[in-house]
Design a protein around this motif. Structure first.
Motif, PDB file in Angstrom:
ATOM      1  N   ARG A  72       0.811  -0.994  -0.009  1.00  0.00           N
ATOM      2  CA  ARG A  72       0.008  -0.136  -0.452  1.00  0.00           C
ATOM      3  C   ARG A  72       0.953   1.502  -0.192  1.00  0.00           C
ATOM      4  NH1 ARG A  72      -3.199  -2.903   3.586  1.00  0.00           N
ATOM      5  NH2 ARG A  72      -2.354  -2.423   5.279  1.00  0.00           N
ATOM      6  N   GLU A  73       1.807   1.542   0.473  1.00  0.00           N
ATOM      7  CA  GLU A  73       2.541   2.594   0.810  1.00  0.00           C
ATOM      8  C   GLU A  73       3.450   2.816  -0.491  1.00  0.00           C
ATOM      9  OE1 GLU A  73       4.973   5.282   1.856  1.00  0.00           O
ATOM     10  OE2 GLU A  73       2.772   4.344   2.692  1.00  0.00           O
ATOM     11  N   ARG A  79       1.934   6.583  -6.852  1.00  0.00           N
ATOM     12  CA  ARG A  79       1.065   7.573  -6.945  1.00  0.00           C
ATOM     13  C   ARG A  79       1.098   9.145  -6.823  1.00  0.00           C
ATOM     14  NH1 ARG A  79      -2.908   4.554  -3.906  1.00  0.00           N
ATOM     15  NH2 ARG A  79      -2.189   5.625  -2.738  1.00  0.00           N
ATOM     16  N   ASP A  80       2.105   9.441  -5.797  1.00  0.00           N
ATOM     17  CA  ASP A  80       2.428  10.872  -5.237  1.00  0.00           C
ATOM     18  C   ASP A  80       3.189  11.422  -6.137  1.00  0.00           C
ATOM     19  OD1 ASP A  80       0.241  11.182  -3.199  1.00  0.00           O
ATOM     20  OD2 ASP A  80       1.863  10.201  -1.912  1.00  0.00           O
TER      21      ASP A  80
END
Length: 150
Positions: A72-73, A79-80
């Motif tokens: 998830r991280e 994405r960022d």
């Protein structure tokens, strides 16, 4: 009455070796974390490991939970468009009578955006219980506190 001060060089050498092992363990573990190598990173923990880390509302437990949290991280950072690295220092290692180690260190998380300078994202304290597993150490319990959330 006199107090005997023990200054056994072999005890100092033994502790220095142990300290170096712990430093190497953390260097390896954090490199896996920074590389988002979820399964190998989770493998540096015991099967029943627990991590308490803000801002998560619940502790992360066991290999599957650790690896899933790492994935998830990794997805969030992709994405960022951000990459995060970690550094630890001021490592304190305290052997316990049961053979475990209690460690405490300062941890920094920082990022270097493309074309920019590095900046610190978080300043934390990381407290672990390490257990011996064959020829290496594994984290059984980790508690992270963040200065900005204290």
């Amino acid at each position: 009455m006199t107090t005997e001060i023990r200054n056994d060089p072999s005890e100092k050498t033994e502790f220095a070796s142990l300290y170096a092992q712990v430093e190497q363990f953390y260097a390896h573990q954090l490199e896996l974390f920074d590389a988002h190598d979820a399964e190998n990173w989770a493998g540096t923990f015991t099967e029943d490991a627990v991590i308490e880390v803000p801002p998560l509302s619940e502790p992360v437990r066991g290999f599957a939970g650790l690896a899933a949290n790492m994935r998830r991280e990794r997805a969030r950072q992709q994405r960022d468009g951000s990459g995060v690295r970690r550094w630890i220092g001021k490592l304190d290692v305290r052997p316990q009578f049961d053979g475990t180690l209690r460690t405490r260190c300062s941890a920094l998380a920082y990022t270097t955006p493309p074309g920019s300078t590095s900046k610190v994202l978080r300043v934390c304290v990381m407290e672990d219980v390490l257990v011996r597993s064959k020829s290496t150490w594994r984290t059984r319990h980790r508690r992270v506190t963040r200065d900005d959330l204290a």
